[in-house]
Each structure stands twice: as C-alpha cells, then as structure tokens.
Design a protein around this motif. Structure first.
Motif, PDB file in Angstrom:
ATOM      1  N   GLY A 169      -7.275   8.243   5.933  1.00 44.12           N
ATOM      2  CA  GLY A 169      -8.358   7.858   4.817  1.00 44.12           C
ATOM      3  C   GLY A 169      -7.558   7.313   3.614  1.00 44.12           C
ATOM      4  O   GLY A 169      -7.809   6.279   2.737  1.00 44.12           O
ATOM      5  N   ILE A 170      -6.469   7.944   3.214  1.00 47.23           N
ATOM      6  CA  ILE A 170      -5.769   7.815   2.013  1.00 47.23           C
ATOM      7  C   ILE A 170      -5.204   6.386   2.050  1.00 47.23           C
ATOM      8  O   ILE A 170      -4.815   5.611   0.996  1.00 47.23           O
ATOM      9  CB  ILE A 170      -4.837   9.021   1.782  1.00 47.23           C
ATOM     10  CG1 ILE A 170      -5.414  10.116   1.123  1.00 47.23           C
ATOM     11  CG2 ILE A 170      -3.582   8.584   0.658  1.00 47.23           C
ATOM     12  CD1 ILE A 170      -4.753  11.606   1.205  1.00 47.23           C
ATOM     13  N   LYS A 172      -5.738   4.083   3.962  1.00 44.96           N
ATOM     14  CA  LYS A 172      -6.990   2.887   4.230  1.00 44.96           C
ATOM     15  C   LYS A 172      -7.194   2.714   2.764  1.00 44.96           C
ATOM     16  O   LYS A 172      -7.588   1.453   2.390  1.00 44.96           O
ATOM     17  CB  LYS A 172      -8.192   3.107   5.067  1.00 44.96           C
ATOM     18  CG  LYS A 172      -7.477   3.210   6.684  1.00 44.96           C
ATOM     19  CD  LYS A 172      -8.628   3.000   7.580  1.00 44.96           C
ATOM     20  CE  LYS A 172      -8.278   3.089   8.962  1.00 44.96           C
ATOM     21  NZ  LYS A 172      -8.607   4.308   9.635  1.00 44.96           N
ATOM     22  N   ALA A 173      -7.274   3.530   1.999  1.00 45.77           N
ATOM     23  CA  ALA A 173      -7.756   3.254   0.490  1.00 45.77           C
ATOM     24  C   ALA A 173      -6.584   2.664  -0.206  1.00 45.77           C
ATOM     25  O   ALA A 173      -7.001   2.244  -1.503  1.00 45.77           O
ATOM     26  CB  ALA A 173      -8.370   4.615  -0.060  1.00 45.77           C
ATOM     27  N   ASP A 175      -4.154   4.239  -0.853  1.00 45.33           N
ATOM     28  CA  ASP A 175      -3.408   5.174  -1.893  1.00 45.33           C
ATOM     29  C   ASP A 175      -2.019   5.818  -1.268  1.00 45.33           C
ATOM     30  O   ASP A 175      -1.571   6.901  -1.757  1.00 45.33           O
ATOM     31  CB  ASP A 175      -4.380   6.188  -2.158  1.00 45.33           C
ATOM     32  CG  ASP A 175      -5.233   5.787  -3.479  1.00 45.33           C
ATOM     33  OD1 ASP A 175      -4.778   4.945  -4.158  1.00 45.33           O
ATOM     34  OD2 ASP A 175      -6.332   6.258  -3.645  1.00 45.33           O
TER      35      ASP A 175
END
Ligand SMILES: Cc1ncc(COP(=O)(O)O)c(C=O)c1O
Length: 422
Positions: A169-170, A172-173, A175
């Motif tokens: 998730g990190i 993909k964002a 970040d």
C-alpha cells in the motif's frame, strides 16, 4: 515578569513533544497504598547491590582511576567485544567476525532508539511497528514527526501478511522512499509478552529485502531476550541478515542486570554505525564509562550470568503467580496468555473500557491498584481496541501481586460494562 514556555519561539520538534501519559501513571503508582502493576521496573530484591558492594573496591583497584575518566564515544572496547562474543554463542560464531566499529554502547537502549530515529526519520516519514508496541518508542516517533503504521500481531507476533500488504500500500501510494523503519520487539514483547516466531523472523527480513521499492532499516529490539523462563533461545532476526545490511540489533543490560547502570548495546549496519557514531558524539561523546567498566568486570567475574539465572527463576515464579491469581479472581472477566519470558502479562477484558478516563481505571485507583491502559501502546489509540491492559510483575512482591489482582477483580465487579467495547 514571568515568562511562560509559550513566549519562547520553540522548535517545531519541541512543539511535537507532548507529556507522556505514562509519567502520570508512574506518579500515581508511587502514592501510598497504591499497588502498581503498571511500572515496567525490575525486581528490586534481585538487583545485585550486595554483590556489587562486595567487589567494588577490588574493581576500582584493579581497573584504576581510568574508570572515572571519559570513555570512548562508541563504548568500552572490551565490553563491545563481549557483546559480539555473547551474540556468537546465541546467534552463531560469525558474530565474532563483525567489526567492532559496527558495535556501539549507548545510555540504555532507549538512547540508541532515539539516535536511530534521528538518523532515519524526517517529519512525515513512515515507520512500521507492531500494534501494540513499546509505548515509549511511540513517543520518540511522535517527536520525530513520523507517520506510524501499526501492524496487527497475534500469538506469533507481527502478522507478516499484514506487513506485506502495508508495504504494498505504501509503495502504491508513491510513498516507498518515505518508509524508513520497521521496528519490532522480537523477544517477550512489551506490552504483549509474545515473541516473533522464528519463521516470521525469516519472513519479515525476506519481505523487507525483496521489495526493491523500499529500503527501511529493521530495528530489532531484543530488550527482553535474556529473560526467558525456559532454556531455549531463538535466533534473532539479525542472525538471518547475512550481509549485515538491513538490521540494527539492539539489546540492553538494564533488564537482565541493572537499569540504573543505563547501558544498552547495538550491532548496526556499517553505514548506520558511521552516522550513529557522529550523532552520539553530539549527544554525549560516550555513555558513562564507569558503568560500562563495571558491567564488563561483572561479566568477567561471572556475576552477570549468575544474576541472569536468578532473575529468570524469579520472574518465572512471579509470572506464574500472577497468572494463578488471574485464574482465581478474573476468570470470566478477562483473557490472557502466560508469556514465556519478560515482565508483562497482556490482559484483555472484553466489554470493559480500560482507558485512563474510563470507569474501570478510576475504580481500580480507588481500590488501590493501577495498570497501563492498553490504548497507550497503539500507534493510533482511537483505532486500537479499548479493552486491553498491561500488567507488570517485575517490581511487585508476591503479596502485591496477590492483593493487586484481587483489587483489580473487585474494581471490575463494580464497573458497569462500557457500551463501546463489547
Ligand atoms: C521494548 C523495550 N525496548 C527498550 C527499552 C529501553 O530500555 P533501556 O533504555 O533501559 O535499555 C525498554 C524499557 O522498558 C523496553 O521495554
């Protein structure tokens, strides 16, 4: 004319510093007639005061005045050597080949946690921890302005599936570059008492190493490693880090010997060790030389290891007593798992709100017992469960444990269930 803090143009960093709720708890625990099952202190009876008094004159005579001189920024050579030798016996002989320049002593492992955070984290950077986790470190991260991502844990420690999907998730964002640290207590966690399973230790490292998009430093906090109630030790995450490139392994002489000596140790990746050494120089250009020499001497004399043996038996007995008392007084009110080491029993009281402004906490205080509300140990207290508490059996006497759990049960029986948590 008086000046308040508000009048000074203090830094953004100091603005982020808020009073840690645990401070108030500690003050409350010191009140007369209160039994504190909150404070994470060690057993005072087993602190080696008598033994140190007996050898102190010899120690000073043999080591000479230099123990009262400034020491070395990175810490006493012979003690750093011993850190590696001891790691070699628990994690494999290759620990002996680690260059001493990668080993550092600090003022408790807390100072090293602070320094590593200073090295890695700018405001807005991301740090992954277990949820729950060591709440003092959450304060350090808050001070650094970190965004903390909490990963759920079960009886085998941090969930690796959840870790993997959080990292995904990190990334993909967008970040990925901001993910700086993964912090994990591998042995008898504070507060949950669980150890990360050996399989998960391997997996955690694999997950961190295999994602090309992120390169966080793994901080392995092994503060409770030596306080195992059984004989078996398990290899650290650090022992799987073949190139010494990903993991900072932190330990302490506080829990297994004496927190008053304020000495912790770390084995660090080379680049991190270089920076840590520079930062440490600005902090204090070396932790207390006297106490490093004293620990070194106590290890050489065999006092350190014999004391650890005593502590393990003492804490195993205290933990068993606390669990018996919970069984006797709290069955039907609470759930808990007996830890295999460390200082804490993590208790769940479904249907109760254990928070500091809830009825249970107030009723416990009026019955004369305090605990650490579980919510302090979650990166986002509002999102964490409300029904947990940490009980510490470290400093309490057997009678304190028996009476303390009795008081907790009386308080629970007169506390109405809270709507929210059930
Ligand atoms: C998980 C954990 N890490 C680190 C520390 C810091 O200990 P010290 O600074 O005494 O080494 C503590 C203290 O309670 C702890 O519980």
């Amino acid at each position: 004319m008086s000046t308040t803090n508000r009048d000074f143009p203090i830094s953004a960093r100091a603005e982020r510093a808020t009073v840690q709720p645990i401070g108030e708890l500690m003050a409350k625990g010191a009140e007369k007639d209160i039994i504190s099952l909150a404070a994470g202190l060690v057993d005072e009876e087993t602190l080696p005061a008598r033994q140190i008094a007996a050898l102190f004159a010899d120690f000073i005579r043999e080591r000479g005045p230099k123990v009262l001189q400034y020491g070395v920024n990175e810490g006493l050579h012979s003690l750093r050597r011993k850190v590696l030798d001891r790691l070699a016996s628990s994690d494999g002989p290759s620990a002996r080949d680690v260059p001493l320049s990668r080993v550092m002593l600090s003022t408790g492992s807390q100072q090293m946690l602070y320094i590593l955070t200073e090295i890695m984290v700018d405001p807005g950077d991301i740090v992954i921890t277990a949820a729950p986790t060591y709440f003092v470190y959450l304060g350090t991260l808050q001070l650094a302005g970190a965004r903390i991502v909490g990963i759920p844990a079960d009886e085998d420690g941090m969930s690796i599936d959840a870790l993997e999907s959080a990292i995904d998730g990190i990334v993909k964002a967008g970040d990925g570059p901001r993910l700086k640290l993964v912090y994990v207590t591998t042995y008898f966690d504070n507060p949950s008492g669980v150890s990360l399973s050996v399989e998960r230790r391997r997996q955690l490292l694999r997950v961190v190493q295999s994602s090309g998009a992120v390169h966080p430093l793994v901080i392995e906090d092994a503060a409770y490693r030596e306080l195992s109630f059984g004989d078996a030790d398990t290899p650290s995450i650090w022992s799987f880090d073949d190139h010494g490139a990903n993991v900072a392994h932190l330990g302490t002489f506080s829990k297994p010997f004496s927190p008053g000596l304020r000495t912790g140790f770390a084995v660090l990746p080379r680049a991190i060790a270089e920076k840590a050494s520079i930062l440490k120089c600005s902090h204090d250009f070396g932790s207390a030389n006297l106490t490093q020499h004293l620990i070194d001497y106590c290890i050489e004399r065999g006092l350190y290891d014999s004391n650890v043996e005593v502590l393990r038996k003492t804490y195993a007995a205290k933990c068993a007593l606390m669990c018996q008392c919970l069984e006797r007084d709290m069955r039907g009110l609470a759930l808990w798992r007996a830890p295999g080491g460390g200082l804490y029993v993590w208790v769940d009281m479904p249907g109760f709100n254990t928070g500091p402004s809830g009825d249970l906490f107030a009723n416990c205080a009026s019955e004369g017992v305090i605990y650490v509300p579980g919510q302090f140990s979650y990166p986002d207290p509002a999102a964490g469960p409300k029904s947990k508490m940490r009980l510490c059996f470290g400093p309490a006497t057997a009678s304190d444990i028996e009476r303390g759990i009795g008081r907790l049960a009386r308080a629970a029986r007169r506390t109405p269930p809270s709507g929210g948590a059930r």
